[in-house]
Design an enzyme around this catalytic site. Sequence first.
Site, PDB file in Angstrom:
ATOM      1  N   GLY A 208       0.833  -1.208   0.000  1.00  0.00           N
ATOM      2  CA  GLY A 208       0.000   0.000   0.000  1.00  0.00           C
ATOM      3  C   GLY A 208       0.856   1.242   0.000  1.00  0.00           C
ATOM      4  N   ASN A 209       0.255   2.367   0.299  1.00  0.00           N
ATOM      5  CA  ASN A 209       1.020   3.613   0.375  1.00  0.00           C
ATOM      6  C   ASN A 209       0.402   4.532   1.431  1.00  0.00           C
ATOM      7  OD1 ASN A 209      -1.017   5.385  -0.975  1.00  0.00           O
ATOM      8  ND2 ASN A 209      -0.614   3.994  -2.679  1.00  0.00           N
ATOM      9  N   HIS A 210       1.029   5.677   1.627  1.00  0.00           N
ATOM     10  CA  HIS A 210       0.641   6.555   2.737  1.00  0.00           C
ATOM     11  C   HIS A 210      -0.517   7.497   2.425  1.00  0.00           C
ATOM     12  CE1 HIS A 210       3.751   5.367   5.451  1.00  0.00           C
ATOM     13  NE2 HIS A 210       4.690   5.582   4.561  1.00  0.00           N
ATOM     14  N   SER A 211      -1.152   7.347   1.271  1.00  0.00           N
ATOM     15  CA  SER A 211      -2.222   8.289   0.935  1.00  0.00           C
ATOM     16  C   SER A 211      -3.333   8.232   1.979  1.00  0.00           C
ATOM     17  CB  SER A 211      -2.791   7.949  -0.444  1.00  0.00           C
ATOM     18  OG  SER A 211      -3.884   8.790  -0.708  1.00  0.00           O
ATOM     19  N   ALA A 275      -3.596   7.754  -5.040  1.00  0.00           N
ATOM     20  CA  ALA A 275      -2.210   7.324  -5.171  1.00  0.00           C
ATOM     21  C   ALA A 275      -2.250   5.879  -5.643  1.00  0.00           C
ATOM     22  CB  ALA A 275      -1.497   7.437  -3.836  1.00  0.00           C
TER      23      ALA A 275
END
Length: 419
Positions: A208-211, A275
């Site tokens: 995943g990512n930090h969005s 993102a």
Amino acid sequence: MLAGKRIVVGVCGGIAAYKVADLVSKLRQAGADVDVILTEHAERFVSALTFSALSQRPVYGDLWEPTGEAAARHIALGREADLLLVAPATANTIARLGQGMADDLLTTVALATTAPLLLAPAMESHMYQHAATQANLRLLAERGAIVIPPESGRLASGEIGPGRLPETPTLLAWISKTLGRNGDLAGRRVVVTAGGTREPIDPVRYIGNHSSGLMGFALAEEARDRGADVTLLAGSVNAIPPDGVTLRRVGTTLELRDATLEAIREAEALVMAAAVADYRVERPAGHKIKKGSADENPDGSLTLHLTPNPDILAEINALVTAGGAPRLIRVGFAAETTDVERNAAAKLARKGLDILVANDVTKPGSGFGTETNEVILLSAGGASERLPLMTKREVARAIWDRVVPLLRDRAPSSRDAEH
Ligand code: C5P
């Protein structure tokens, strides 16, 4: 925009009346002028003092108080109101409004005003579902009233069913949406993507990512409050998505791609604030990957083979170039860490965007999880505009401000033709 708006809140005699105190407080904090009218029955549940302290204005109740001042007040309250909200709207008041009765200050103001009428029914489930209440609500809706559906849950009676007054953020969303319904995006269908995608590694893990989704949510809220019909495609987020939009949840990039392609069929603008993972695990394991198992390489390391995901904006650009969705305005985001403007300009061209919103995510106050953003807006025409550090809502406003003229040029609505 609630600041400077004149909102009349009619409170009826239901147990949920106490919740409206919080709403009045939040409306006041947002800069609205709030006039509260309590029905005779409401005064048995809550005190006028609570509401006058929160609204910092007198609270109205008795149409026939001795000075006679209130009797004239209904005209002024009705004339000056930008919106009349009745919450909780009880079966009794809904019936009186439906019949056009004017036997107290609230029903009199409701007849005397041309402002939109928002009703938030809240009562015991059987009363809400009763054919009489439903018929009255239908009648009021046919005459232009907006009915906020009650939530289902545990009611004061102990029963579980529809009839709960929605929480303050939901009521605020309906108020903002109603106030903005004639805004410069009225009648426009727009799609906003928000949050991050998740690419599964195995049934319990993902990439995943930090969005946080905050930028996309601000864009969706701003468009909603300017009258747009908003579809919000939300990936993983760590905030509650706004009310008053069509929300679709997505997980992977492929799901987001499919949802976006479907949503843009009817839309005039797409803002991709999500993102999106550029790669996915080629073959996610069907079982939880275990240490020391055959999943590992002989040296104990683990290899994940990543395969490229489609670039959604690039695919849409190809579609537009081929003659599909010719009118769609496209806005993309570029989170950059180096050489922001040059990389962003290249991205705008590559993805065929109308506007690219570039931000340097290494800057303090910009990027993931923050309430603020400092961005550069690049346009297809070559213009570039550096905006100061501002809240994400203000950035959203600046973006839609630039989309509106593009919409007028490319997809004039019947409203534009009138001007
Ligand atoms: O190329 P980059 O990922 O930096 O581009 C960012 C912009 O492109 C964002 O608007 C993002 O939502 C969109 N994007 C996309 N499909 C991808 C990756 C990013 O549409 N696979």
